[in-house]
Motif scaffolding. Structure first.
Motif, PDB file in Angstrom:
ATOM      1  N   GLY A  60      47.028  57.532  42.849  1.00  0.00           N
ATOM      2  CA  GLY A  60      46.302  56.545  43.397  1.00  0.00           C
ATOM      3  C   GLY A  60      46.078  55.344  43.018  1.00  0.00           C
ATOM      4  N   GLU A  61      46.388  55.273  41.732  1.00  0.00           N
ATOM      5  CA  GLU A  61      46.015  53.952  41.230  1.00  0.00           C
ATOM      6  C   GLU A  61      47.218  53.901  39.725  1.00  0.00           C
ATOM      7  OE1 GLU A  61      42.635  55.016  37.732  1.00  0.00           O
ATOM      8  OE2 GLU A  61      41.678  54.104  40.111  1.00  0.00           O
ATOM      9  N   TYR A  62      46.979  52.458  39.418  1.00  0.00           N
ATOM     10  CA  TYR A  62      47.914  52.226  38.189  1.00  0.00           C
ATOM     11  C   TYR A  62      46.638  51.676  37.059  1.00  0.00           C
ATOM     12  CZ  TYR A  62      50.623  49.476  34.854  1.00  0.00           C
ATOM     13  OH  TYR A  62      51.255  48.754  33.708  1.00  0.00           O
ATOM     14  N   ASP A  63      46.683  52.223  35.955  1.00  0.00           N
ATOM     15  CA  ASP A  63      45.452  51.923  34.892  1.00  0.00           C
ATOM     16  C   ASP A  63      46.029  51.670  33.725  1.00  0.00           C
ATOM     17  OD1 ASP A  63      43.318  51.208  33.709  1.00  0.00           O
ATOM     18  OD2 ASP A  63      42.022  52.801  34.588  1.00  0.00           O
ATOM     19  N   ASP A  64      46.232  50.740  32.955  1.00  0.00           N
ATOM     20  CA  ASP A  64      46.948  50.715  31.567  1.00  0.00           C
ATOM     21  C   ASP A  64      45.872  50.278  30.646  1.00  0.00           C
ATOM     22  OD1 ASP A  64      46.620  48.090  31.932  1.00  0.00           O
ATOM     23  OD2 ASP A  64      48.837  47.647  31.691  1.00  0.00           O
ATOM     24  N   GLY A  65      44.358  50.252  31.320  1.00  0.00           N
ATOM     25  CA  GLY A  65      43.459  49.692  30.118  1.00  0.00           C
ATOM     26  C   GLY A  65      43.047  48.234  30.638  1.00  0.00           C
ATOM     27  N   TYR A  66      44.028  47.686  30.881  1.00  0.00           N
ATOM     28  CA  TYR A  66      43.885  46.187  31.051  1.00  0.00           C
ATOM     29  C   TYR A  66      43.973  45.751  32.476  1.00  0.00           C
ATOM     30  CZ  TYR A  66      44.673  41.069  31.258  1.00  0.00           C
ATOM     31  OH  TYR A  66      44.687  39.673  31.089  1.00  0.00           O
ATOM     32  N   LEU A  67      45.169  46.477  33.208  1.00  0.00           N
ATOM     33  CA  LEU A  67      45.328  46.122  34.482  1.00  0.00           C
ATOM     34  C   LEU A  67      45.043  47.428  35.143  1.00  0.00           C
ATOM     35  CD1 LEU A  67      46.578  44.595  37.057  1.00  0.00           C
ATOM     36  CD2 LEU A  67      48.801  45.346  36.392  1.00  0.00           C
ATOM     37  N   LYS A  68      44.517  47.431  36.418  1.00  0.00           N
ATOM     38  CA  LYS A  68      43.997  48.404  37.217  1.00  0.00           C
ATOM     39  C   LYS A  68      44.251  48.173  38.704  1.00  0.00           C
ATOM     40  CE  LYS A  68      40.568  52.095  38.187  1.00  0.00           C
ATOM     41  NZ  LYS A  68      39.093  52.254  37.964  1.00  0.00           N
ATOM     42  N   ILE A  69      44.919  48.937  39.416  1.00  0.00           N
ATOM     43  CA  ILE A  69      45.246  48.800  40.654  1.00  0.00           C
ATOM     44  C   ILE A  69      45.124  49.918  41.516  1.00  0.00           C
ATOM     45  CG2 ILE A  69      47.007  47.977  42.366  1.00  0.00           C
ATOM     46  CD1 ILE A  69      48.716  47.201  39.764  1.00  0.00           C
ATOM     47  N   ASP A  70      44.157  49.790  42.449  1.00  0.00           N
ATOM     48  CA  ASP A  70      43.937  50.844  43.442  1.00  0.00           C
ATOM     49  C   ASP A  70      44.812  50.647  44.591  1.00  0.00           C
ATOM     50  OD1 ASP A  70      42.828  52.334  45.721  1.00  0.00           O
ATOM     51  OD2 ASP A  70      40.995  52.347  44.606  1.00  0.00           O
ATOM     52  N   TRP A  71      45.872  51.718  44.655  1.00  0.00           N
ATOM     53  CA  TRP A  71      46.841  51.324  45.738  1.00  0.00           C
ATOM     54  C   TRP A  71      46.321  51.724  47.292  1.00  0.00           C
ATOM     55  CZ3 TRP A  71      50.187  48.546  43.548  1.00  0.00           C
ATOM     56  CH2 TRP A  71      50.777  49.083  42.433  1.00  0.00           C
ATOM     57  N   GLU A  72      45.374  52.803  47.200  1.00  0.00           N
ATOM     58  CA  GLU A  72      44.903  53.080  48.733  1.00  0.00           C
ATOM     59  C   GLU A  72      43.885  51.689  49.269  1.00  0.00           C
ATOM     60  OE1 GLU A  72      42.868  56.917  48.412  1.00  0.00           O
ATOM     61  OE2 GLU A  72      44.814  57.841  48.165  1.00  0.00           O
ATOM     62  N   ARG A  73      43.238  51.296  48.311  1.00  0.00           N
ATOM     63  CA  ARG A  73      42.170  50.279  48.620  1.00  0.00           C
ATOM     64  C   ARG A  73      42.836  48.776  48.521  1.00  0.00           C
ATOM     65  NH1 ARG A  73      36.706  51.413  46.239  1.00  0.00           N
ATOM     66  NH2 ARG A  73      37.637  51.557  44.287  1.00  0.00           N
ATOM     67  N   ALA A  74      43.908  48.788  47.932  1.00  0.00           N
ATOM     68  CA  ALA A  74      44.630  47.351  47.646  1.00  0.00           C
ATOM     69  C   ALA A  74      43.629  46.603  46.902  1.00  0.00           C
ATOM     70  CB  ALA A  74      44.838  46.617  48.926  1.00  0.00           C
ATOM     71  N   LYS A  75      43.146  47.106  45.824  1.00  0.00           N
ATOM     72  CA  LYS A  75      42.267  46.398  44.874  1.00  0.00           C
ATOM     73  C   LYS A  75      42.809  46.286  43.504  1.00  0.00           C
ATOM     74  CE  LYS A  75      38.870  46.126  47.897  1.00  0.00           C
ATOM     75  NZ  LYS A  75      38.279  44.946  48.396  1.00  0.00           N
ATOM     76  N   VAL A  76      42.732  44.851  43.027  1.00  0.00           N
ATOM     77  CA  VAL A  76      43.369  44.828  41.479  1.00  0.00           C
ATOM     78  C   VAL A  76      42.328  44.334  40.629  1.00  0.00           C
ATOM     79  CG1 VAL A  76      45.100  43.311  40.313  1.00  0.00           C
ATOM     80  CG2 VAL A  76      45.418  44.237  42.550  1.00  0.00           C
ATOM     81  N   MET A  77      42.220  45.090  39.337  1.00  0.00           N
ATOM     82  CA  MET A  77      41.105  44.604  38.350  1.00  0.00           C
ATOM     83  C   MET A  77      42.143  44.013  37.154  1.00  0.00           C
ATOM     84  SD  MET A  77      38.201  45.009  39.700  1.00  0.00           S
ATOM     85  CE  MET A  77      37.085  45.342  38.213  1.00  0.00           C
ATOM     86  N   VAL A  78      41.860  42.849  36.578  1.00  0.00           N
ATOM     87  CA  VAL A  78      42.383  42.551  35.288  1.00  0.00           C
ATOM     88  C   VAL A  78      41.181  42.306  34.268  1.00  0.00           C
ATOM     89  CG1 VAL A  78      43.410  40.723  34.415  1.00  0.00           C
ATOM     90  CG2 VAL A  78      44.201  41.268  36.901  1.00  0.00           C
ATOM     91  N   ASP A  79      41.341  42.941  33.403  1.00  0.00           N
ATOM     92  CA  ASP A  79      40.464  42.872  32.147  1.00  0.00           C
ATOM     93  C   ASP A  79      38.994  43.230  32.657  1.00  0.00           C
ATOM     94  OD1 ASP A  79      39.477  42.787  29.490  1.00  0.00           O
ATOM     95  OD2 ASP A  79      39.622  40.369  29.474  1.00  0.00           O
TER      96      ASP A  79
END
Length: 226
Positions: A129-148
């Motif tokens: 359900g998400e991409y998370d490498d510790g710096y970039l986080k993407i929630d595919w279902e909610r279309a939310k992006v977090m950077v740092d």
């Protein structure tokens, strides 16, 4: 995007199969003999793997059963036979070798595509359900992006582009493939210039000197390297 190898010596049928599969957003590779099929399979390395083989039984350099047995020894990959060989003993042999399905010619393309869809549902786990490498986080279902750990606003087109790239990590996606994926839901065409603008915007929003995600392969397309 799933990778499918089509092993069929009838070139017109091979081309028709690949065309129909690519319209369904599958990535196809072709082979016209057992030897070519082995070479094509071996060209897939690292993170890039085949997810399905569609193959004939009657091939110029032997029976397709032999290739099925060989490829199953390399990887537990789904195999679908598509052949004119309709004898009961041939069908049973295909299943005994581990085939997911055995379809005889002539066949319905719509039925074939539905069977392929069901094979992938049975054999592949659901995407995370998400991409998370510790710096970039993407929630595919909610279309939310977090950077740092901070919210990052992206447009719908940027998010679609981000999703296509991230779900095909390490694969070169040509301009043509990306433009097809980014066709606007209202029918407004996204051209190559618009694609480049969106890529540059994503880079500015996501990347810094320590974190790089999108590589430009000059004259060909883009690649997710995160």
């Amino acid at each position: 995007m799933q990778n499918i190898l089509v092993v069929e010596d009838d070139r017109e049928l091979n081309e028709a199969l690949c065309y129909a599969l690519e319209k369904q957003e599958y990535h196809t590779s072709t082979a016209f003999s057992i030897q070519e099929a082995k070479e094509t399979y071996q060209s897939f390395t690292g993170k890039e793997k085949l997810q399905l083989v569609i193959q004939d039984v009657n091939l110029p350099d032997g029976e397709g059963f032999a290739f099925c047995q060989w490829v199953k020894a390399q990887q537990d990959i789904p195999v679908l036979f598509l052949t004119a060989r309709d004898l009961e003993e041939d069908v049973l042999k295909g299943y005994d070798l581990g085939a997911e399905d055995y379809i005889t010619k002539p066949f319905s393309m719509k039925v074939l595509l539905r069977k392929i869809e069901l094979i992938f549902k049975r054999t592949q786990p659901e995407q995370p359900g998400e991409y998370d490498d510790g710096y970039l986080k993407i929630d595919w279902e909610r279309a939310k992006v977090m950077v740092d750990q901070k919210a990052c606003a992206v447009t719908p087109t940027e998010f679609r582009l981000l999703k296509v790239l991230a779900e095909n990590q390490g694969r070169l996606l040509t301009y043509e493939i990306l433009l097809e994926q980014l066709w606007d839901c209202d029918g407004q065409f996204v051209d190559k210039h618009t694609l480049a603008v969106n890529v540059n915007r994503l880079r500015r929003k996501l990347e810094n000197t320590e974190h790089k995600y999108i590589s430009n392969v000059y004259g060909m397309g883009y690649q997710w390297i995160g």
